[in-house]
Motif scaffolding. Sequence first.
Motif, PDB file in Angstrom:
ATOM      1  N   GLY A  74       0.834  -1.197   0.000  1.00  0.00           N
ATOM      2  CA  GLY A  74       0.000   0.000   0.000  1.00  0.00           C
ATOM      3  C   GLY A  74       0.869   1.246   0.000  1.00  0.00           C
ATOM      4  N   TRP A  75       0.483   2.214  -0.819  1.00  0.00           N
ATOM      5  CA  TRP A  75       1.264   3.433  -1.013  1.00  0.00           C
ATOM      6  C   TRP A  75       0.408   4.645  -0.662  1.00  0.00           C
ATOM      7  CZ3 TRP A  75       6.061   2.818  -3.648  1.00  0.00           C
ATOM      8  CH2 TRP A  75       6.277   1.547  -4.190  1.00  0.00           C
ATOM      9  N   PRO A  76       0.645   5.310   0.474  1.00  0.00           N
ATOM     10  CA  PRO A  76      -0.083   6.545   0.755  1.00  0.00           C
ATOM     11  C   PRO A  76       0.277   7.623  -0.276  1.00  0.00           C
ATOM     12  CG  PRO A  76       1.035   5.747   2.723  1.00  0.00           C
ATOM     13  CD  PRO A  76       1.533   4.939   1.565  1.00  0.00           C
ATOM     14  N   PRO A  77      -0.541   8.654  -0.390  1.00  0.00           N
ATOM     15  CA  PRO A  77      -0.213   9.747  -1.314  1.00  0.00           C
ATOM     16  C   PRO A  77       1.189  10.299  -1.047  1.00  0.00           C
ATOM     17  CG  PRO A  77      -2.424  10.021  -0.439  1.00  0.00           C
ATOM     18  CD  PRO A  77      -1.799   8.881   0.313  1.00  0.00           C
ATOM     19  N   GLY A  78       1.917  10.540  -2.132  1.00  0.00           N
ATOM     20  CA  GLY A  78       3.227  11.161  -2.036  1.00  0.00           C
ATOM     21  C   GLY A  78       4.371  10.275  -1.600  1.00  0.00           C
ATOM     22  N   GLY A  98      -5.439   2.600  -7.823  1.00  0.00           N
ATOM     23  CA  GLY A  98      -4.765   3.883  -7.950  1.00  0.00           C
ATOM     24  C   GLY A  98      -3.837   3.917  -9.145  1.00  0.00           C
ATOM     25  N   THR A  99      -2.818   4.777  -9.066  1.00  0.00           N
ATOM     26  CA  THR A  99      -1.846   4.943 -10.142  1.00  0.00           C
ATOM     27  C   THR A  99      -0.454   5.079  -9.538  1.00  0.00           C
ATOM     28  OG1 THR A  99      -3.453   6.068 -11.550  1.00  0.00           O
ATOM     29  CG2 THR A  99      -1.147   6.416 -12.087  1.00  0.00           C
ATOM     30  N   LEU A 100       0.490   4.365 -10.107  1.00  0.00           N
ATOM     31  CA  LEU A 100       1.894   4.486  -9.714  1.00  0.00           C
ATOM     32  C   LEU A 100       2.701   4.965 -10.906  1.00  0.00           C
ATOM     33  CD1 LEU A 100       2.343   1.204  -7.660  1.00  0.00           C
ATOM     34  CD2 LEU A 100       2.268   3.538  -6.762  1.00  0.00           C
ATOM     35  N   LYS A 101       3.820   5.588 -10.638  1.00  0.00           N
ATOM     36  CA  LYS A 101       4.741   6.004 -11.681  1.00  0.00           C
ATOM     37  C   LYS A 101       6.051   5.275 -11.458  1.00  0.00           C
ATOM     38  CE  LYS A 101       6.589  10.119 -13.872  1.00  0.00           C
ATOM     39  NZ  LYS A 101       6.538  11.590 -13.834  1.00  0.00           N
ATOM     40  N   GLU A 102       6.612   4.745 -12.531  1.00  0.00           N
ATOM     41  CA  GLU A 102       7.919   4.111 -12.450  1.00  0.00           C
ATOM     42  C   GLU A 102       8.908   4.922 -13.268  1.00  0.00           C
ATOM     43  OE1 GLU A 102      10.255  -0.066 -13.262  1.00  0.00           O
ATOM     44  OE2 GLU A 102       8.926   0.716 -14.802  1.00  0.00           O
ATOM     45  N   LEU A 103      10.003   5.323 -12.633  1.00  0.00           N
ATOM     46  CA  LEU A 103      11.145   5.910 -13.312  1.00  0.00           C
ATOM     47  C   LEU A 103      12.197   4.817 -13.366  1.00  0.00           C
ATOM     48  CD1 LEU A 103      11.307   9.282 -11.332  1.00  0.00           C
ATOM     49  CD2 LEU A 103      10.139   8.818 -13.506  1.00  0.00           C
ATOM     50  N   SER A 104      12.815   4.618 -14.518  1.00  0.00           N
ATOM     51  CA  SER A 104      13.809   3.548 -14.630  1.00  0.00           C
ATOM     52  C   SER A 104      14.939   3.969 -15.550  1.00  0.00           C
ATOM     53  CB  SER A 104      13.156   2.256 -15.132  1.00  0.00           C
ATOM     54  OG  SER A 104      12.634   2.433 -16.431  1.00  0.00           O
ATOM     55  N   LEU A 105      15.978   3.168 -15.541  1.00  0.00           N
ATOM     56  CA  LEU A 105      17.133   3.393 -16.400  1.00  0.00           C
ATOM     57  C   LEU A 105      17.163   2.313 -17.469  1.00  0.00           C
ATOM     58  CD1 LEU A 105      19.846   4.166 -13.693  1.00  0.00           C
ATOM     59  CD2 LEU A 105      18.397   5.777 -14.959  1.00  0.00           C
ATOM     60  N   ALA A 106      17.252   2.709 -18.707  1.00  0.00           N
ATOM     61  CA  ALA A 106      17.286   1.771 -19.830  1.00  0.00           C
ATOM     62  C   ALA A 106      18.731   1.406 -20.148  1.00  0.00           C
ATOM     63  CB  ALA A 106      16.597   2.376 -21.050  1.00  0.00           C
ATOM     64  N   ALA A 107      19.439   0.967 -19.126  1.00  0.00           N
ATOM     65  CA  ALA A 107      20.829   0.547 -19.295  1.00  0.00           C
ATOM     66  C   ALA A 107      21.153  -0.437 -18.188  1.00  0.00           C
ATOM     67  CB  ALA A 107      21.761   1.747 -19.210  1.00  0.00           C
ATOM     68  N   ARG A 108      21.944  -1.414 -18.507  1.00  0.00           N
ATOM     69  CA  ARG A 108      22.395  -2.357 -17.491  1.00  0.00           C
ATOM     70  C   ARG A 108      23.631  -1.772 -16.823  1.00  0.00           C
ATOM     71  NH1 ARG A 108      21.817  -8.243 -16.781  1.00  0.00           N
ATOM     72  NH2 ARG A 108      23.532  -8.851 -15.435  1.00  0.00           N
ATOM     73  N   ARG A 127       7.131   5.726 -16.855  1.00  0.00           N
ATOM     74  CA  ARG A 127       5.845   5.170 -17.272  1.00  0.00           C
ATOM     75  C   ARG A 127       4.858   5.300 -16.135  1.00  0.00           C
ATOM     76  NH1 ARG A 127       9.110   0.583 -17.680  1.00  0.00           N
ATOM     77  NH2 ARG A 127       8.775   0.490 -19.882  1.00  0.00           N
ATOM     78  N   GLU A 128       3.640   5.627 -16.492  1.00  0.00           N
ATOM     79  CA  GLU A 128       2.553   5.702 -15.529  1.00  0.00           C
ATOM     80  C   GLU A 128       1.781   4.396 -15.600  1.00  0.00           C
ATOM     81  OE1 GLU A 128      -1.200   8.480 -15.405  1.00  0.00           O
ATOM     82  OE2 GLU A 128       0.618   9.569 -14.806  1.00  0.00           O
ATOM     83  N   LEU A 129       1.535   3.793 -14.443  1.00  0.00           N
ATOM     84  CA  LEU A 129       0.860   2.503 -14.377  1.00  0.00           C
ATOM     85  C   LEU A 129      -0.431   2.663 -13.586  1.00  0.00           C
ATOM     86  CD1 LEU A 129       4.069   0.450 -13.593  1.00  0.00           C
ATOM     87  CD2 LEU A 129       2.874   0.549 -15.782  1.00  0.00           C
ATOM     88  N   ALA A 130      -1.543   2.802 -14.319  1.00  0.00           N
ATOM     89  CA  ALA A 130      -2.866   2.918 -13.700  1.00  0.00           C
ATOM     90  C   ALA A 130      -3.328   1.532 -13.269  1.00  0.00           C
ATOM     91  CB  ALA A 130      -3.850   3.542 -14.687  1.00  0.00           C
ATOM     92  N   THR A 131      -4.445   1.477 -12.580  1.00  0.00           N
ATOM     93  CA  THR A 131      -4.995   0.206 -12.107  1.00  0.00           C
ATOM     94  C   THR A 131      -5.032  -0.813 -13.247  1.00  0.00           C
ATOM     95  OG1 THR A 131      -6.310   1.324 -10.436  1.00  0.00           O
ATOM     96  CG2 THR A 131      -7.024  -0.886 -11.072  1.00  0.00           C
ATOM     97  N   ASN A 147       3.988   7.026  -5.800  1.00  0.00           N
ATOM     98  CA  ASN A 147       2.566   7.384  -5.839  1.00  0.00           C
ATOM     99  C   ASN A 147       2.547   8.906  -5.800  1.00  0.00           C
ATOM    100  OD1 ASN A 147      -0.125   7.923  -5.590  1.00  0.00           O
ATOM    101  ND2 ASN A 147      -0.417   6.860  -3.660  1.00  0.00           N
ATOM    102  N   GLU A 148       2.354   9.537  -6.949  1.00  0.00           N
ATOM    103  CA  GLU A 148       2.400  10.993  -7.032  1.00  0.00           C
ATOM    104  C   GLU A 148       1.075  11.661  -6.681  1.00  0.00           C
ATOM    105  OE1 GLU A 148       5.944  11.987 -10.079  1.00  0.00           O
ATOM    106  OE2 GLU A 148       4.014  11.556 -11.031  1.00  0.00           O
ATOM    107  N   SER A 149       0.039  10.883  -6.418  1.00  0.00           N
ATOM    108  CA  SER A 149      -1.241  11.467  -6.032  1.00  0.00           C
ATOM    109  C   SER A 149      -1.091  12.218  -4.708  1.00  0.00           C
ATOM    110  CB  SER A 149      -2.305  10.378  -5.885  1.00  0.00           C
ATOM    111  OG  SER A 149      -3.500  10.932  -5.351  1.00  0.00           O
TER     112      SER A 149
END
Length: 189
Positions: A74-78, A98-108, A127-131, A147-149
Amino acid sequence: MSTPAPLPVPTPAPESANTSPSAAGSGPTAAELLDFVRRVAADAEIVASLPLDPEGRTWIQLEGPGGSEAWLIGWPPGTGTGWHDHADSIGAFITAAGTLKELSLAARLPTDGWKTLELTEGIDRSRELATGQGRAFGRHHVHEVLNESVTEHAVSVHAYHPPLPRIRRYSRSGDLLRLEQVERPEDWR
């Protein structure tokens, strides 16, 4: 938060092609982990069993497929994870509410032997990952989940194989990524 005993998760019927076992002894594939987290996220009873706290993340350990480690989080707001990887484990996660955002690196990145790396231009991904949306990832995948909400909780399901031997935590300042800490399972259980 102390972790209660893992919740049992229903297994699919054997005729399901998406959940067939991997090669003997190798454990589930990233695709099989993604299939598992999708099934769990679709189970309203399991998702509703997670207590939500307005101050911090909450979690329940689940029984993952083929000896994998799984969590309902579970992810509270912010809230967010900070930059990290799961070392030698493959994984998958999906947003169950809800919605989560993933920031990632496209490199090993190199696996060991460094403290600071200068990142090259163009490797950042967002990428934004909605329900109902999720993703699988390979070993040494460096990311941050947020969780940027400002008003809504989010809930997600995660699975890793092999069970997490360690998590490496990083700080990031512009193009510099710095290894800050290595956590072992006893640090988060």
